[in-house]
Design a protein around this motif. Sequence first.
Motif, PDB file in Angstrom:
ATOM      1  N   ILE A 129       0.874  -1.173   0.000  1.00  0.00           N
ATOM      2  CA  ILE A 129       0.000   0.000   0.000  1.00  0.00           C
ATOM      3  C   ILE A 129       0.914   1.226   0.000  1.00  0.00           C
ATOM      4  N   LEU A 130       0.723   2.083  -1.029  1.00  0.00           N
ATOM      5  CA  LEU A 130       1.504   3.318  -1.100  1.00  0.00           C
ATOM      6  C   LEU A 130       0.624   4.450  -0.602  1.00  0.00           C
ATOM      7  N   ARG A 131       1.118   5.151   0.424  1.00  0.00           N
ATOM      8  CA  ARG A 131       0.313   6.209   1.045  1.00  0.00           C
ATOM      9  C   ARG A 131       1.241   7.301   1.562  1.00  0.00           C
ATOM     10  N   ASP A 132       1.023   8.530   1.063  1.00  0.00           N
ATOM     11  CA  ASP A 132       1.774   9.692   1.536  1.00  0.00           C
ATOM     12  C   ASP A 132       3.283   9.461   1.481  1.00  0.00           C
ATOM     13  N   GLY A 133       3.770   8.890   0.386  1.00  0.00           N
ATOM     14  CA  GLY A 133       5.195   8.689   0.208  1.00  0.00           C
ATOM     15  C   GLY A 133       5.738   7.481   0.940  1.00  0.00           C
ATOM     16  N   GLN A 134       4.877   6.752   1.650  1.00  0.00           N
ATOM     17  CA  GLN A 134       5.311   5.575   2.402  1.00  0.00           C
ATOM     18  C   GLN A 134       4.890   4.306   1.671  1.00  0.00           C
ATOM     19  N   ARG A 135       5.636   3.220   1.850  1.00  0.00           N
ATOM     20  CA  ARG A 135       5.304   1.902   1.284  1.00  0.00           C
ATOM     21  C   ARG A 135       5.019   0.959   2.447  1.00  0.00           C
ATOM     22  N   ILE A 136       3.782   0.475   2.520  1.00  0.00           N
ATOM     23  CA  ILE A 136       3.338  -0.389   3.616  1.00  0.00           C
ATOM     24  C   ILE A 136       3.200  -1.806   3.082  1.00  0.00           C
ATOM     25  N   ASP A 137       3.875  -2.765   3.711  1.00  0.00           N
ATOM     26  CA  ASP A 137       3.849  -4.163   3.273  1.00  0.00           C
ATOM     27  C   ASP A 137       2.528  -4.805   3.696  1.00  0.00           C
ATOM     28  N   ALA A 138       1.642  -5.057   2.716  1.00  0.00           N
ATOM     29  CA  ALA A 138       0.340  -5.655   3.023  1.00  0.00           C
ATOM     30  C   ALA A 138       0.436  -7.151   3.279  1.00  0.00           C
TER      31      ALA A 138
ATOM     32  N   THR B 245      -6.540 -20.382  -7.893  1.00  0.00           N
ATOM     33  CA  THR B 245      -6.581 -18.933  -7.696  1.00  0.00           C
ATOM     34  C   THR B 245      -6.023 -18.613  -6.319  1.00  0.00           C
ATOM     35  N   ALA B 246      -5.010 -17.762  -6.297  1.00  0.00           N
ATOM     36  CA  ALA B 246      -4.467 -17.271  -5.027  1.00  0.00           C
ATOM     37  C   ALA B 246      -5.184 -15.977  -4.672  1.00  0.00           C
ATOM     38  N   THR B 247      -5.727 -15.903  -3.453  1.00  0.00           N
ATOM     39  CA  THR B 247      -6.490 -14.716  -3.049  1.00  0.00           C
ATOM     40  C   THR B 247      -5.913 -14.130  -1.760  1.00  0.00           C
ATOM     41  N   LEU B 248      -6.035 -12.809  -1.645  1.00  0.00           N
ATOM     42  CA  LEU B 248      -5.584 -12.101  -0.459  1.00  0.00           C
ATOM     43  C   LEU B 248      -6.496 -10.910  -0.216  1.00  0.00           C
ATOM     44  N   ALA B 249      -7.151 -10.863   0.927  1.00  0.00           N
ATOM     45  CA  ALA B 249      -7.940  -9.693   1.305  1.00  0.00           C
ATOM     46  C   ALA B 249      -6.999  -8.685   1.953  1.00  0.00           C
ATOM     47  N   VAL B 250      -6.770  -7.570   1.279  1.00  0.00           N
ATOM     48  CA  VAL B 250      -5.811  -6.571   1.747  1.00  0.00           C
ATOM     49  C   VAL B 250      -6.458  -5.742   2.854  1.00  0.00           C
ATOM     50  N   GLU B 251      -5.825  -5.704   3.992  1.00  0.00           N
ATOM     51  CA  GLU B 251      -6.376  -4.981   5.139  1.00  0.00           C
ATOM     52  C   GLU B 251      -5.861  -3.547   5.196  1.00  0.00           C
ATOM     53  N   GLY B 252      -6.708  -2.666   5.694  1.00  0.00           N
ATOM     54  CA  GLY B 252      -6.283  -1.296   5.956  1.00  0.00           C
ATOM     55  C   GLY B 252      -6.347  -0.359   4.777  1.00  0.00           C
ATOM     56  N   LEU B 253      -6.902  -0.774   3.657  1.00  0.00           N
ATOM     57  CA  LEU B 253      -6.996   0.112   2.506  1.00  0.00           C
ATOM     58  C   LEU B 253      -7.975   1.245   2.765  1.00  0.00           C
ATOM     59  N   ARG B 254      -7.708   2.399   2.174  1.00  0.00           N
ATOM     60  CA  ARG B 254      -8.609   3.537   2.289  1.00  0.00           C
ATOM     61  C   ARG B 254      -8.582   4.338   0.979  1.00  0.00           C
ATOM     62  N   PRO B 255      -9.623   5.094   0.690  1.00  0.00           N
ATOM     63  CA  PRO B 255      -9.616   5.923  -0.524  1.00  0.00           C
ATOM     64  C   PRO B 255      -8.395   6.827  -0.575  1.00  0.00           C
ATOM     65  N   GLY B 256      -7.784   6.933  -1.749  1.00  0.00           N
ATOM     66  CA  GLY B 256      -6.567   7.721  -1.924  1.00  0.00           C
ATOM     67  C   GLY B 256      -5.316   6.883  -1.926  1.00  0.00           C
ATOM     68  N   ASP B 257      -5.404   5.620  -1.441  1.00  0.00           N
ATOM     69  CA  ASP B 257      -4.234   4.735  -1.449  1.00  0.00           C
ATOM     70  C   ASP B 257      -3.923   4.272  -2.866  1.00  0.00           C
ATOM     71  N   VAL B 258      -2.682   3.780  -3.017  1.00  0.00           N
ATOM     72  CA  VAL B 258      -2.277   3.099  -4.249  1.00  0.00           C
ATOM     73  C   VAL B 258      -1.925   1.670  -3.866  1.00  0.00           C
ATOM     74  N   LEU B 259      -2.565   0.708  -4.562  1.00  0.00           N
ATOM     75  CA  LEU B 259      -2.271  -0.706  -4.309  1.00  0.00           C
ATOM     76  C   LEU B 259      -1.295  -1.182  -5.368  1.00  0.00           C
ATOM     77  N   ASP B 260      -0.129  -1.644  -4.940  1.00  0.00           N
ATOM     78  CA  ASP B 260       0.950  -2.058  -5.840  1.00  0.00           C
ATOM     79  C   ASP B 260       1.157  -3.559  -5.704  1.00  0.00           C
ATOM     80  N   LEU B 261       0.853  -4.292  -6.794  1.00  0.00           N
ATOM     81  CA  LEU B 261       0.964  -5.749  -6.807  1.00  0.00           C
ATOM     82  C   LEU B 261       2.060  -6.146  -7.784  1.00  0.00           C
ATOM     83  N   ARG B 262       2.962  -7.065  -7.343  1.00  0.00           N
ATOM     84  CA  ARG B 262       4.048  -7.548  -8.181  1.00  0.00           C
ATOM     85  C   ARG B 262       4.114  -9.067  -8.046  1.00  0.00           C
ATOM     86  N   TYR B 263       4.055  -9.746  -9.218  1.00  0.00           N
ATOM     87  CA  TYR B 263       4.116 -11.213  -9.181  1.00  0.00           C
ATOM     88  C   TYR B 263       4.655 -11.737 -10.513  1.00  0.00           C
TER      89      TYR B 263
END
Length: 932
Positions: free
Chosen positions: A106-115, A140-158
Amino acid sequence: MSSRAVLLVLLLSTAAGVAHAGDKPLLQPVPGWVKPAPAPDTKALTDDSPLMLIGDVQARLGDGGSWTYVERATRLATIQAVSQAGTVKIDWQPAHGDLIVHGVDILRDGQRIDALKGRSFTVIQREAGLEKMMLDGQLTATLAVEGLRPGDVLDLRYSVTNKDPALAGNSSAGGPILSEPLKIGFARTRFLWPSSAKVQWKAYPVGAVPKESDADGWHELVFAQPLPRQPDPAPGAPGRFARPPFAEASTFADWASVSRVFAPLYRTEGLIPPGSPLAAEVAKIAAAEKDPRRRIAAALALVQGKVRYLYRGMENGNLVPQAPAQTLALGYGDCKAKTLLLLAMLHALGIEAEPALANLGGGDLVSARLPSAAAFNHIFVLAHLGEETLWLDGTATGTRLEDIGDVLPFHWVLPLRAAGTGLLQVPDRVPSRPNRVATLDMDLRGGINLPAPLDAEVTLRGGTAISLRSLLGALPKQEQRRFLQGFLPAGASDVLVTDATIRFDDMVGTATVKLRGIATQRWAYGDLRYRTQLPIGRVPDLPDRARTIWKDMPVETGDPGRNRTTLRFRLPEGGRELALDGSTALDLALPGGRQLTVKAALAGDVLTLETEQAHSGAEIQPADLPAARAALADFRNRRISLRTAPRYPGPWHGVEAAKRAHLYDEVLARYTAYIAERPDEADRYVARGRFLGMIFERKQALADFDKAIAIAAKPETLFQRAGLRHALGDTAGAIEDLRTAQSLVPGRIEVLGRLTMLLAEQGEKDEALALLDPKIEENGENLADLLSAKATALARAGDAQGALAAIDRAIAEKPANSRLLNNRCWLKGTLNLQLDLALKDCTRAIELSDQNAAMALDSRAMVYFRLNRLDEALADLNAAVEQRPGAAGTLFLRGVVLTRQGKKNQAMADLADARLLDPQVDREYARWGIEP
């Protein structure tokens, strides 16, 4: 291999609890060969920033497989976006490789948070294709990402790796090529392979030119994106002219190398064990049939009829077929299994045959694609009898000896041969048997332009029949009838289907739709005759080629087909005074390899129309388009119609005789059954009520409208009941209905005008004006129409001067409006005022009427009548009746004129018609002092 899904789709194991090397996602760092995308500056994001901030696809070919890396960074602008993106889902095929997760942040306010910190993916096995008879084993691999809020950027790499041993060390990869106006932050598609490797690549969008380089023993292609906006595709162009938004790379050198790789999978030597049930089946066919063609038909019938379709993609089953003996024993198989079974049987029967790859739904695009296994999603059999090639699909149903020579709609296929070969183009060929056979019967003995019983039967063969069962299974019961109605043959309008059933015959591969209902065959009136146009077939319009970038592109005309329709009408009055117009037989060559044959015959009271359209699927070349357009215009100028003799009686003349002969019993029975099915639906009572009104059973019709309004008091239903009540002499009831309707739709001029006219007639002039004047004062868009309605109301109230003042003001608003000029002429004629000026208004209205001048002719006839110019009045009335033969007022006034001229018999006929059509017509004209 599935005949309904992409051959090389990522497929997974279906056996729960059986572990594979790749049945759990791995968590690893991004590999060193990947070039990181620039990280988005989350502090600089605004509402105008792209929603997709990173779309990065990098694929590496090598070691007989591929490794594809994906990064997707999404800006979550709203709470809805948070909900949609909050659960990450990644599909993969564990039998051929691994899913490697590199990070979910989760990218938020210049910070990178490991979901992923302290959390892991859950693996599920959904078998989403089960309803299509597909067991693909996809995980299918699934993950419910916790703590998301409007304005966040979700960055997925696989990453997903893939290595299929069936491809003999070959591999392919693809990636998207995005174009404007798509808005994206950073987009890239990158391919990488050893510099020493022979790899082909192809990008399809216009302007997709990569940057190429070599470094450290690797060749690199990078496609920067988005590209400029792509040219508009030419409508109707063959698939090879398409510009799909992707690029691909393949280690296959050519189509021949693809052919060679797959050929060993379909060797049949030793695949029929002696003494096995399969060997017995082959022996039975060999003993029963000596003719090679019949042997082929018998083997194909066994594969189609005794082995049901079921796709198995688990383990290595997406490319490798199961053994023929196993397929017969199991009683199911996919296109790979059915193809190998059919091949083994044909070879054992002495038939030369080979497998061939195809693309279901890919059309002509295959010929323009890069050679690779990914270009195909289906396999079938080519059998060779001398110079003839037979196209045999084991996954189809109902193929018979008479149509075994038909081609399959694949455009291009790839035969599989040990020596390899190139693509083979499917020939353009008309099917031997119709894909669709339809009959439609209508009983018109009750009269023309009246609802009549309709019965239709449509038998479908081929792909449509096969797909219908699953399509219907996905529809709610109440929607199935509406869906089946779409198969109704052309030939009737205003169709109400009261019953629809379908029967499947899996042995012959057909679906038969039976439809019962009520329909109206529309007859137009002109030149003193009634005429109805008969349907002789439909040919699609030719697409536009005016643009320079399209001018050299041929036109695709669709898959080969053959349709046959028989239309039968039982005609009124034993078919007397009815005849066919136009050619009764047509045999036309039409654009795109179409041949249309039509035959019409009239025998007694039965009209039969037989049409057949055969289509080879041939393209229309650019140089042939002018001639094709001319041929199409000529076809559309052709017609076959059924017409009456001159001065044929109006439809209402035969109603009483038809009732005595019980010719409406069947129609009424169908309406009654239709109502009984859903007695809580108001529209069903309205439908029957309208028909009862047409056959002058007005009291029964009123009862149906009463029931409908008790369920749902719709404005249009109230308006129609008001008309019925007025016809029955219940003016007060009509006013009540119109008041209610007007309260529901206060802006509808038609309702307001009728209501205020009746109010004024009943001495309620003040109430009528109270409804009209406030709207007139608004000076809105409908001012002229409101003033015209006021003029009519004032005239009915006896205020001649007020009426003329209102209509004069309306015409001042719209001086060239034929409807307003006609109303002023009518008012002056009925009020017997300013008749010379009235004539000018009517004549001008006639001149301005672009289509139907009947009302203005009727009004001018009224003025001529007032002036005692009876011959001129009669001429206008005759012309008006020519356009509107069922206008009660026109018939009544003509009856009055004929009476004055001493033509009693003709007068009585017109007056009788007028009174039947409108029981209040005498009272209406008596208001203006006009009586027979």
